[in-house]
Design a protein around this motif. Structure first.
Motif, short mmCIF file in Angstrom:
data_model
loop_
_atom_site.label_atom_id
_atom_site.label_comp_id
_atom_site.label_asym_id
_atom_site.label_seq_id
_atom_site.Cartn_x
_atom_site.Cartn_y
_atom_site.Cartn_z
N ILE A 57 20.82 8.90 1.71
CA ILE A 57 19.79 7.85 1.71
C ILE A 57 18.70 8.28 2.71
O ILE A 57 18.89 8.21 3.93
CB ILE A 57 20.40 6.50 2.12
N TYR A 58 17.58 8.74 2.17
CA TYR A 58 16.48 9.21 3.00
C TYR A 58 15.45 8.10 3.15
O TYR A 58 14.96 7.56 2.17
CB TYR A 58 15.84 10.45 2.35
N LYS A 59 15.13 7.80 4.41
CA LYS A 59 14.10 6.82 4.72
C LYS A 59 13.19 7.40 5.78
O LYS A 59 13.48 8.45 6.36
CB LYS A 59 14.71 5.51 5.21
N LYS A 60 12.11 6.70 6.05
CA LYS A 60 11.17 7.16 7.07
C LYS A 60 11.87 7.22 8.43
O LYS A 60 12.22 6.18 8.99
CB LYS A 60 9.97 6.22 7.14
N GLY A 61 12.11 8.42 8.91
CA GLY A 61 12.71 8.61 10.24
C GLY A 61 14.22 8.57 10.28
O GLY A 61 14.79 8.79 11.35
N THR A 62 14.91 8.30 9.17
CA THR A 62 16.38 8.28 9.19
C THR A 62 16.97 8.95 7.95
O THR A 62 16.39 8.94 6.87
CB THR A 62 16.93 6.83 9.25
N LEU A 63 18.13 9.50 8.16
CA LEU A 63 18.91 10.06 7.06
C LEU A 63 20.34 9.54 7.19
O LEU A 63 20.98 9.71 8.23
CB LEU A 63 18.93 11.59 7.09
N THR A 64 20.81 8.90 6.14
CA THR A 64 22.19 8.40 6.12
C THR A 64 22.96 9.10 5.00
O THR A 64 22.47 9.19 3.86
CB THR A 64 22.22 6.88 5.88
N ILE A 65 24.13 9.59 5.34
CA ILE A 65 25.03 10.17 4.34
C ILE A 65 26.24 9.25 4.20
O ILE A 65 26.91 8.94 5.20
CB ILE A 65 25.50 11.58 4.73
N GLU A 66 26.49 8.81 2.99
CA GLU A 66 27.66 7.98 2.70
C GLU A 66 28.62 8.74 1.80
O GLU A 66 28.20 9.54 0.95
CB GLU A 66 27.25 6.69 1.99
N VAL A 67 29.90 8.47 1.99
CA VAL A 67 30.92 8.98 1.07
C VAL A 67 31.53 7.76 0.40
O VAL A 67 32.00 6.83 1.06
CB VAL A 67 32.01 9.77 1.82
N ARG A 68 31.49 7.75 -0.93
CA ARG A 68 31.99 6.61 -1.68
C ARG A 68 33.06 7.05 -2.68
O ARG A 68 33.10 8.21 -3.10
CB ARG A 68 30.85 5.94 -2.45
N THR A 69 33.89 6.09 -3.06
CA THR A 69 34.90 6.35 -4.07
C THR A 69 35.23 5.04 -4.78
O THR A 69 34.64 3.99 -4.46
CB THR A 69 36.17 6.97 -3.44
N SER A 70 36.13 5.09 -5.71
CA SER A 70 36.53 3.85 -6.40
C SER A 70 37.49 3.07 -5.51
O SER A 70 38.16 3.63 -4.64
CB SER A 70 37.19 4.17 -7.74
N ALA A 71 37.56 1.76 -5.74
CA ALA A 71 38.46 0.91 -4.95
C ALA A 71 39.90 1.36 -5.09
O ALA A 71 40.70 1.27 -4.14
CB ALA A 71 38.30 -0.54 -5.39
N ALA A 72 40.24 1.89 -6.25
CA ALA A 72 41.62 2.32 -6.49
C ALA A 72 41.99 3.55 -5.65
O ALA A 72 43.17 3.76 -5.34
CB ALA A 72 41.81 2.64 -7.97
N TYR A 73 40.99 4.33 -5.25
CA TYR A 73 41.26 5.57 -4.50
C TYR A 73 41.01 5.43 -3.00
O TYR A 73 41.21 6.39 -2.25
CB TYR A 73 40.37 6.70 -5.03
N GLN A 74 40.57 4.28 -2.56
CA GLN A 74 40.14 4.12 -1.15
C GLN A 74 41.22 4.54 -0.18
O GLN A 74 40.94 5.27 0.79
CB GLN A 74 39.76 2.66 -0.90
N SER A 75 42.44 4.12 -0.39
CA SER A 75 43.51 4.45 0.55
C SER A 75 43.85 5.93 0.55
O SER A 75 44.35 6.48 1.53
CB SER A 75 44.76 3.61 0.24
N LEU A 76 43.57 6.61 -0.56
CA LEU A 76 43.90 8.03 -0.67
C LEU A 76 42.85 8.90 0.04
O LEU A 76 43.17 9.97 0.55
CB LEU A 76 43.97 8.44 -2.14
N ILE A 77 41.62 8.42 0.07
CA ILE A 77 40.54 9.19 0.66
C ILE A 77 40.53 9.10 2.18
O ILE A 77 40.14 10.04 2.88
CB ILE A 77 39.19 8.71 0.12
N ALA A 78 40.96 7.97 2.72
CA ALA A 78 40.89 7.75 4.17
C ALA A 78 41.64 8.82 4.93
O ALA A 78 42.64 9.36 4.47
CB ALA A 78 41.47 6.37 4.49
#
Length: 333
Positions: free
Chosen positions: A310-331
């Motif tokens: 997510i690029y905005k004026k003066g900031t850059l945010t990187i998110e890692v997303r997954t499906s709700a079913a996989y959330q516990s496996l990714i952590a």
């Protein structure tokens, strides 16, 4: 009268005996003549003895190496001429060098090894296919050639192809849950650097990282040169701040590192800058340069995730997303 008849009879008998003797002699001579004629004819008609066939020279032992996809011979070896059976160690070393060049490439030829180019979701939600990971197992190839060198024959390259570890039905759900996030800041007034951060952030946005996949920043982003829209900006080279095309992309790679470091990943390649940078804490940076240092990690979780930038004026945010079913496996555990 009686005496005269007797004499005549005697003469007749003698004449007959003479004739019989002549006939027998003639037949005997004829038989001898036939033998004289027949014998040399038989000798003349004898089949001459055939010359003994020459033994064929044995064909040299040859090993042909084939591409398993095209079945084309890419290399042929004559093991005996290369020392097989006399100096196997030297022969094996030659094979090892050849296998290494074949796998990794040389200045004049591309190798069989190929980094995985991960799939990406475009703005319409469609999957842009990347490329699988291809590995030529060098030691296995050398062993196969060594074994075949005794008798000769054809062998195929041991190529191992790995596709991305996700299912097509996963794609619609990978954006459901944010499992990790990290934000860095920059001076938006520095136009060149801001543009470079934006371009590199766009390159990694919506990248799907399947289970077991290896992410390479350099492979994903590609060359950060003027031909790809990158601009001149300050960058760190040998502990010096210098102007260079693409300066600023290391902020993108460092932001990504701090995001994925919250997950269950393992690092294949990661490098620090030669100077401290101000946009992440000390020791939390990941410098990159196309054709040089890279940032690579492997998704060691048993589930896929997607990278969002997510690029905005003066900031850059990187998110890692997954499906709700996989959330516990990714952590991270």
């Amino acid at each position: 009268m009686t005496k005269r008849s007797w004499v005549i009879s005697l003469l007749v008998i003698c004449s007959l005996i003479g004739l019989a003797g002549c006939t027998e002699k003639t037949e005997t001579n004829q038989a001898i003549d036939e033998e004289k004629v027949t014998e040399p004819q038989q000798k003349h008609e004898q089949t001459p003895q055939e010359a003994p066939e020459k033994e064929e020279e044995p064909k040299p032992i040859m090993v042909n190496v084939l591409d398993p996809n095209t079945k084309v011979v890419i290399k042929s070896f004559l093991p005996m001429e290369m020392g097989f059976g006399i100096d196997n160690e030297t022969y094996k070393k030659e094979l090892e060098k050849w296998a290494k060049d074949l796998a990794r490439g040389t200045e004049s030829a591309t190798g069989y090894d190929q980094r995985m180019v991960l799939d990406k979701i475009d703005s319409n939600g469609q999957i842009i296919k990347g490329k699988p990971r291809i590995i030529l197992e060098e030691s296995e190839l050398v062993d196969k050639v060594m074994t075949a060198s005794a008798m000769g024959g054809d062998i195929e390259l041991p190529l191992y192809v790995t596709e991305s570890g996700y299912k097509p039905e996963d794609v619609d759900h990978l954006g459901e849950v944010v499992v990790a996030s990290f934000t860095t800041r920059f001076n938006s007034g520095v136009v060149g650097r801001s543009k470079n951060i934006e371009l590199s952030a766009q390159a990694i946005n919506n990248i799907i990282v399947g289970a077991g996949d290896i992410f390479s920043f350099n492979t994903t982003v590609g060359p950060s040169d003027a031909a790809h829209g990158y601009q001149k900006a300050k960058e760190i080279v040998d502990k010096q701040l210098v102007d260079g095309i693409g300066g600023g992309i290391c902020q993108t790679s460092s932001t990504l590192f701090n995001a994925v470091d919250q997950l269950g990943v393992s690092y294949i390649e990661k490098h620090h800058h030669s100077l401290s940078v101000g946009y992440v804490p000390a020791g939390r940076d990941a410098t990159v340069s196309y054709g040089g240092p890279d940032f690579q990690f492997q998704n060691t979780a048993s589930a896929p995730f997607i990278i969002k930038s997510i690029y905005k004026k003066g900031t850059l945010t990187i998110e890692v997303r997954t499906s709700a079913a996989y959330q516990s496996l990714i952590a991270k555990h």
